[in-house]
Each structure stands twice: as C-alpha cells, then as structure tokens.
Design a protein around this motif. Structure first.
Motif, mmCIF file in Angstrom:
data_model
loop_
_atom_site.group_PDB
_atom_site.id
_atom_site.type_symbol
_atom_site.label_atom_id
_atom_site.label_comp_id
_atom_site.label_asym_id
_atom_site.label_seq_id
_atom_site.Cartn_x
_atom_site.Cartn_y
_atom_site.Cartn_z
ATOM 1 N N VAL B 83 -78.010 110.750 -34.652
ATOM 2 C CA VAL B 83 -76.907 111.241 -33.826
ATOM 3 C C VAL B 83 -75.617 110.498 -34.173
ATOM 4 O O VAL B 83 -75.607 109.276 -34.325
ATOM 5 C CB VAL B 83 -77.251 111.073 -32.334
ATOM 6 C CG1 VAL B 83 -76.030 111.323 -31.459
ATOM 7 C CG2 VAL B 83 -78.385 112.001 -31.949
ATOM 8 N N THR B 84 -74.512 111.258 -34.324
ATOM 9 C CA THR B 84 -73.227 110.623 -34.624
ATOM 10 C C THR B 84 -72.337 110.534 -33.392
ATOM 11 O O THR B 84 -71.465 109.675 -33.324
ATOM 12 C CB THR B 84 -72.480 111.404 -35.717
ATOM 13 O OG1 THR B 84 -72.350 112.763 -35.290
ATOM 14 C CG2 THR B 84 -73.222 111.352 -37.040
ATOM 15 N N CYS B 85 -72.530 111.464 -32.461
ATOM 16 C CA CYS B 85 -71.671 111.449 -31.275
ATOM 17 C C CYS B 85 -72.520 111.648 -30.026
ATOM 18 O O CYS B 85 -73.346 112.561 -29.974
ATOM 19 C CB CYS B 85 -70.616 112.546 -31.374
ATOM 20 S SG CYS B 85 -69.539 112.615 -29.935
ATOM 21 N N VAL B 125 -74.273 106.202 -34.860
ATOM 22 C CA VAL B 125 -73.393 106.617 -33.765
ATOM 23 C C VAL B 125 -71.964 106.148 -34.036
ATOM 24 O O VAL B 125 -71.715 104.964 -34.239
ATOM 25 C CB VAL B 125 -73.889 106.056 -32.411
ATOM 26 C CG1 VAL B 125 -72.867 106.327 -31.301
ATOM 27 C CG2 VAL B 125 -75.235 106.656 -32.050
ATOM 28 N N SER B 126 -71.027 107.094 -34.104
ATOM 29 C CA SER B 126 -69.634 106.729 -34.374
ATOM 30 C C SER B 126 -68.696 107.122 -33.238
ATOM 31 O O SER B 126 -67.520 106.796 -33.264
ATOM 32 C CB SER B 126 -69.173 107.387 -35.675
ATOM 33 O OG SER B 126 -69.178 108.793 -35.508
ATOM 34 N N PRO B 180 -66.934 97.775 -32.128
ATOM 35 C CA PRO B 180 -65.551 98.218 -32.289
ATOM 36 C C PRO B 180 -65.397 99.378 -33.272
ATOM 37 O O PRO B 180 -64.361 100.028 -33.293
ATOM 38 C CB PRO B 180 -64.823 96.959 -32.799
ATOM 39 C CG PRO B 180 -65.881 96.052 -33.293
ATOM 40 C CD PRO B 180 -67.138 96.381 -32.572
ATOM 41 N N ASP B 181 -66.438 99.633 -34.079
ATOM 42 C CA ASP B 181 -66.364 100.729 -35.044
ATOM 43 C C ASP B 181 -66.580 102.089 -34.376
ATOM 44 O O ASP B 181 -66.376 103.125 -34.990
ATOM 45 C CB ASP B 181 -67.415 100.520 -36.138
ATOM 46 C CG ASP B 181 -68.827 100.386 -35.562
ATOM 47 O OD1 ASP B 181 -68.999 99.599 -34.604
ATOM 48 O OD2 ASP B 181 -69.744 101.090 -36.038
ATOM 49 N N VAL B 182 -67.044 102.076 -33.124
ATOM 50 C CA VAL B 182 -67.341 103.336 -32.436
ATOM 51 C C VAL B 182 -66.115 103.787 -31.634
ATOM 52 O O VAL B 182 -65.494 103.002 -30.939
ATOM 53 C CB VAL B 182 -68.562 103.169 -31.497
ATOM 54 C CG1 VAL B 182 -68.793 104.433 -30.674
ATOM 55 C CG2 VAL B 182 -69.796 102.834 -32.306
ATOM 56 N N ARG B 183 -65.781 105.078 -31.769
ATOM 57 C CA ARG B 183 -64.698 105.652 -30.967
ATOM 58 C C ARG B 183 -65.233 105.926 -29.557
ATOM 59 O O ARG B 183 -66.225 106.635 -29.391
ATOM 60 C CB ARG B 183 -64.225 106.954 -31.607
ATOM 61 C CG ARG B 183 -63.202 107.714 -30.797
ATOM 62 C CD ARG B 183 -62.696 108.910 -31.578
ATOM 63 N NE ARG B 183 -63.684 109.984 -31.699
ATOM 64 C CZ ARG B 183 -63.797 110.976 -30.819
ATOM 65 N NH1 ARG B 183 -63.001 111.025 -29.764
ATOM 66 N NH2 ARG B 183 -64.706 111.930 -30.987
#
Lengths: 308, 383
Positions: B83-85, B125-126, B180-183
């Motif tokens: 999952v990315t989001c 996950v981003s 911190p890399d995750v929006r």
C-alpha cells in the motif's frame, strides 16, 4: 438572495440584500407596511429564511427587533445629538475607539444606533466586547446577532480586513465600573492592542467621545462579595439600585452628545510598526488625549447633565 | 472506461490505496471513486463489519478485506499489498447511538494507533490521510469567532469525542515526525450532512415536531455536504497537500435556524434537563440524541477555509446552507415554508394589509443542485 448558486460566499452579507427582501406594499400607509413587514419577518424566522455572517451577525433580526427599542432610547430618552458623523468613512474599514462608562454598556448600544441611523450608508457597527458578554446566556447570542464579537486580535483584524466598521472600548470594565466621582476621567487604555490591529490592517482610527452615559446609573458603591458570588465584574449600587428593585434598573434620562473625531491615519507607518511598542504607545496616547479633550469640550457645551 | 484496462496494464503507477471504514458512507464512496481512477492500480477497503448492499454498490471495483484495524493483521494487509496511501476515513467518527463511550474511544484512538504503527513499519507507504473533526478546536467564549488551522484553542476539550479527536491528531503528528518521508494530511471536517449519511446530528434534527435546543444559546453551525467530503478525500489522496486543513461549506447558520429550515420547531430547554429528555426519548423509542453531541454542537467553532481554497486548491460545491437544505428535503417537515406562507397570507388578509413579497427560493420551486447521479441514493447509512 442568490443562495441557489453553489460556491457563492453566503457568509458575506451584501448591503443591498435586505432591501430586496421586502419592498412590496411600498405605497401603503406606514402602519400597514409595519404590519406586513412584521408578518414577513415572523415567516422568515419560522422558516429559517435569513442569512448570518461568519460572526453570527443577523441583519434581519438586528434591524427588525433590536434597533427599534434602542432607537427609542436614543431619540426620546437620552435625546442623543451626534457631531462629526462625516468622519466615519462611507465605505471600507475603520476602527472607532470610544470612552466607556455608565455601569452597564448602554453607551456601546447608543454608538451603534448613532452610526447606523445617522450615517448615510446606515453601516452596522461591529463592537468588540468582553468574553463575559458571550459567556452569558441570552445576552451572548443577542450580541452575536447584533454583529458584535469578542475583543481579541484575531476577530478585530478579521473584521477590519473585511472592511467593517469596528468599535472598541479600550477602558473595558475599568471604564464602565468606575465610581461616579471619577466621571469623564479616562481610565487606562488597555495595552494598545487595538492600535496594533489598526496598524496591521491599515484601518484609520476614529476617536469617539460619548458624553451622557456617566449619569445614567451613577455608581456610588460596589458590593464585591456579591459580585464574586454572581460571577460579575462588579455589583453596582446606584441611588436607585438595588433599593427600588426593578425600577432601579431604569436609566436616568441624561442628555447625551456623541462626537466622532477626525480619523487618524495608520497606513503611513513603515512595515512592522505594529510590532514597535513606541509607535503603539504614542498612537494610543494620542487617541486617548483626543477623546479626553473632546469630552471636556462637550461637557462645557452640554451644560446641565439632564436638561442639556 | 473501455481503454482503461489496457492503459492500466501498460502503465502501472504503483499506486495502491487502503481505505478504512468502508461499511460507512465516506469510506465506501471514496474507495469506489478511487477504484475508478485510471492512476490508481488497486484500492483495498477494510472494515471490521461487513458492508451492507448500499455500501457494496458504492465500493464498486474496490476490493473488500474484513479486518479490524485494532488487530495487528492490518499490518500484514498493508505490507502484503504494498500500500502506498492509507486513508483513515473512519477516524473521529461520531459515536453510533447504541455504542458506548469506551467502545467508540477504543475504535477511534486505539484503532488509529494500531493503523499508524502498521504504516510506520511499511516502507511502501508514502501518504497518510487521517480524517479529523472541527471539534478539536473546542470553542469557548474566550476563543475567536473564526478558527484558522493555526488557532490554538484556549481550552482543550477535556473529555469525550472531541478529546479523542485531539489525541488522534497528536498521534498522527508524532507519526509524521518519525516518518518525515510520508505525506500526512489531516482534514478537519465540519459536520458532514446530506441526503445519504445518518449521524447522531441528523437523528437529532429529525426529531419531530419539536427539537430541544439549549435555552439561552444559539450556536453557529457549519456543514460539509457528503459529496464534498468524498471529493475532498479523493482530492487529498491524489494530490500533494500535506498538513492540517479546515473543511466546511461556505457560510454559517445558527442551530435554531437550521431546525427551522428543516421545518421543525426549536424547543428551548435548560442544558441540565437535556439528559432527562434524551433518556425519555430513547425509552419512548421515538429517536433520540446524545447530550454530548449537543454540547459539541453548542460550542461548535466556525472554520476559516482560506487554506482549503488557496493552498489545497479545493472548493466545496455546496455552501453550508445548500448542504443542509439537501439533507432537510429528505425528512418530512412539520411546518413547511408553503404552510407558513399560507398562514402569513391569511393573517395579513385578516388584518386587511398587503402581504410583503416572498423571496424564499424554496417556494418558487428552485431547488438546490442535486448530487451527481448514482451517488446519494437516499439510503440511510453511517458516514
């Protein structure tokens, strides 16, 4: 009212909105118009067909129900005379700064009537009040409907940015609750927060001097323990209150004068002037001195406090 | 639609979205909407409960996995699917009438913690989007009349759902610090309303003929239309906004005005009597309301939505009033605008005066925009 178009800003009340609501029966005699307008007002209340702005200002309610009794006090009871209404801008923001007195804030209400009724644009006056007002049941919602809000930087700047006429009484409780012996002596003018707000938004400051409110409830005492028990800032004792019970709540019919002074521009200052305490203190003093001198002049002009 | 499958096969974006709470309106609508977006490869909807038929229809091509977000199994789902989001659409939901307080807290706070823990461990996950509510602002008489995202409330909500929402936001922010890399986006919604969603608020406003209101108070309220809520979550999922965001339709109403617009009569009662009235209504099984919900509403803050428009680039299609009217038309009025107008005409006729003109668009047949076909189908569901 254009409330069927999505995306329109319903929070903003155009000055012309209300005029379009009930223009019928224009040729009918006055009492007939009053009755049909009242019926239409009741219908709008029952069906929720009115608009308020973000602060809760309900123009329909304020002009139909709140202004008429205040207007009667203004015209018949206090026989208020206004001077210099042309100093209140026709459009755009301005910060009206006034002296505060009279045990309860009748002077604020009278200033609002003066601006609304005497100003050619019939502009609403948005008064900044104490949190005590908005905390009080009944009084709080009424103050919101009349367009007033909490005296805080965020609200003051938001209203000024929106181009409203904002009024502030920097003396606060120190002004309204001062003893009769100190009448017409200005108290400390807060910490100058109102000047910073005007500087940040570039709104001109209009000094307003109100003579007459000091005599309506001459404060001769303060029952502090009772005030504490009731959660009030002070518990007033006047020559008639609480001795005469509810009758003592009738204000004495003093003669009033309200003068709107020449606007003091705030847009000529360099960037960051609002953060410069020296600029803020000087401007605060200048506004305070203007009001104090005008008060002395108006007092001489009025003569007898009740006969005028 | 025809060319989509081949397109998706050739140009996979690697975008996989997980949506929580798909047995409810917001989650299921969002999952279904995202599944139809060409740039999204896969949409997984999760919920502890099975979605009903209406929710299944809204889910469309999205997959459903029955998993409780409080269970560590959720980590395996996220990891396994790459999952990315993650869209946590069931966070900060108002409690269902039957649900007890501890249960709601458990679902909201502990569920979010578990979900965030899973997100933290999954490298793919981003983006994380967690639904929040305007209740976090509290709203006392010492607070300004309008809240921006940066306004710090004078008094943090001490207990109840508002406190839970504030706690959830706290956990989300500390997650954002650790990854911190995750929006991370936190939309704070005003009350979501519309023809489809059923919330404690809509149940309260549906009471007939009179709706109890707190005596001596008339709080300002703001609404978000259910379609705007789904649109915004989709916008945040596909867009690049990070941070906290106020979400509300333009304009403000007062609680009593809303009750009147729903064709009901506001019955002022002291706040202390509300508990008794609420209990009595529940016992009489004529519907009910929670006093806690009413207190939240009574302190309801008004939101500044400048950031929503200017930074997030989103405009609500419905104003507060239009959103409310779209809900109000689904409940039969006790006092319709037409009936009130008739009474006015009767009264003015009796007095022999000419009645004033009526500018109410609800009488002239001009209706507010109807939601896009296939969306709000009138079936009552949880948001």
């Amino acid at each position: 009212m254009n409330d069927v178009i999505p995306g329109t800003d319903a929070g903003k009340l155009a000055a012309t909105d209300l005029a379009a609501t009930n223009t019928d029966a224009g040729d009918a005699p006055g009492w007939q118009r009053t009755l049909s307008n009242l019926a239409a007002f009741l219908r709008r209340r029952l069906t929720g067909d009115y608009e308020i702005d973000d602060f809760g200002y309900d123009r329909d309610f304020a002009e139909t129900l709140m202004l008429p009794p205040l207007r009667w006090l203004f015209e018949k009871w206090f026989r208020v005379q206004t001077v210099g209404i042309e100093n209140v801008p026709l459009g755009g923001a301005a910060l009206l700064v006034a002296n505060h007195s009279g045990t309860i804030a009748v002077d604020a209400a009278m200033a609002a009537v003066a601006v609304h009724d005497e100003h050619p644009q019939r502009r609403p006056l948005r008064i900044l009040g104490a949190d005590f007002v908005f905390n009080t049941p009944v009084l709080g919602p009424l103050a919101r409907k009349a367009g007033h809000t909490l005296a805080c930087t965020a609200d003051a700047e938001r209203l000024l940015t929106a181009g409203e006429l904002v009024a502030v009484f920097p003396e606060g409780f120190k002004g309204v609750g001062k003893p009769f012996s100190q009448r017409y002596k200005l108290q400390r003018f807060g910490r100058g927060g109102f000047v910073s707000a005007a500087l940040r938004t570039g709104a001109p400051i209009v000094p307003v001097s109100i003579v007459g409110a000091e005599e309506i409830y001459p404060l001769i005492g303060d029952i502090k323990p009772l005030a504490r028990a009731l959660g009030l800032p002070y518990f007033p004792v006047t020559p008639t209150f609480p001795w005469l019970g509810p009758l003592g709540a009738i204000p004495l019919p003093s003669k009033w004068l309200i003068e709107f002074g020449e606007p003091i521009a705030t847009d000529g200052y360099p960037e960051g002037a609002a953060e410069d305490p020296m600029v803020v203190f000087n401007l605060t003093d200048r506004v305070r001195e203007t009001i104090q001198q005008t008060l002395y002049r108006l007092l001489l002009r009025r003569g007898h406090p009740f006969l005028g | 639609m025809m060319g989509r499958t081949s397109e998706a096969a050739t140009a996979r974006t690697g975008r996989t979205v997980l949506v929580t709470g798909v047995s409810r309106f917001l989650g299921s609508s969002l999952a279904g909407r995202l599944a139809a977006v060409p740039g999204v490869d896969r949409v997984i909807g999760v919920d502890a409960a099975l979605p009903d038929d209406a929710a299944r229809r809204r889910l469309g091509e999205a997959e459903f996995v029955r998993v409780d977000i409080r269970n560590p199994l959720i980590g395996k789902v996220i990891e396994g699917a790459g999952v990315t989001c993650v869209v946590h659409a069931s966070a900060s939901i108002a409690p269902v009438a039957a649900a007890v307080r501890t249960m709601t807290k458990e679902m909201n706070v502990l569920g979010t913690m578990q979900l965030l823990a899973a997100c933290q461990r999954t490298a793919s996950v981003s983006a994380v989007i967690v639904r929040s509510t305007s209740a976090v602002y509290g709203g006392s008489s010492k607070d300004p009349a309008v809240f921006t995202e940066d306004t710090a409330p004078r008094a943090a909500p001490p207990t109840g759902p508002a406190r839970d929402a504030a706690d959830i936001e706290g956990y989300v922010r500390s997650f954002a610090r650790r990854r911190p890399d995750v929006r991370v986006a936190i939309p704070r919604f005003g009350e979501i309303i519309g023809p489809t969603v059923r919330t404690p608020l809509t149940r309260y406003l549906s009471l007939a003929p009179a709706v109890p209101v707190p005596l001596g108070h008339d709080p300002r309220v703001q609404f978000v239309h259910e379609q705007d809520a789904v649109d915004l979550l989709e916008h945040l999922t596909l867009g690049s906004f990070a941070g906290t965001l106020n979400v509300a339709g333009d304009g403000v109403m007062t609680l009593r005005q809303a009750i009147c617009r729903a064709g009901r009569i506001a019955l002022p009662l002291p706040m202390s009597a509300m508990d008794a009235v609420s209990t009595a209504l529940k016992m009489a099984r004529v519907g009910g309301f929670s006093t806690q919900q009413l207190r939240l509403l009574a302190s309801g803050p008004v939101l500044d939505t400048t950031r929503l428009r200017a930074v997030a680039g989103f405009t609500c299609r419905y104003t507060t009033r239009q959103a409310f009217d779209d809900f109000a038309r689904t409940i039969p009025p006790v006092l319709s605008p037409a009936a009130v107008r008739r009474a006015e005409l009767w009264a003015t006729g009796l007095l022999g005066v000419r009645p004033a003109a009526d500018g109410d668009p609800r009488l002239t047949g001009v209706r507010d925009p109807v939601p896009v076909a296939g969306q709000g189908n009138g079936e009552p569901v949880q948001p």
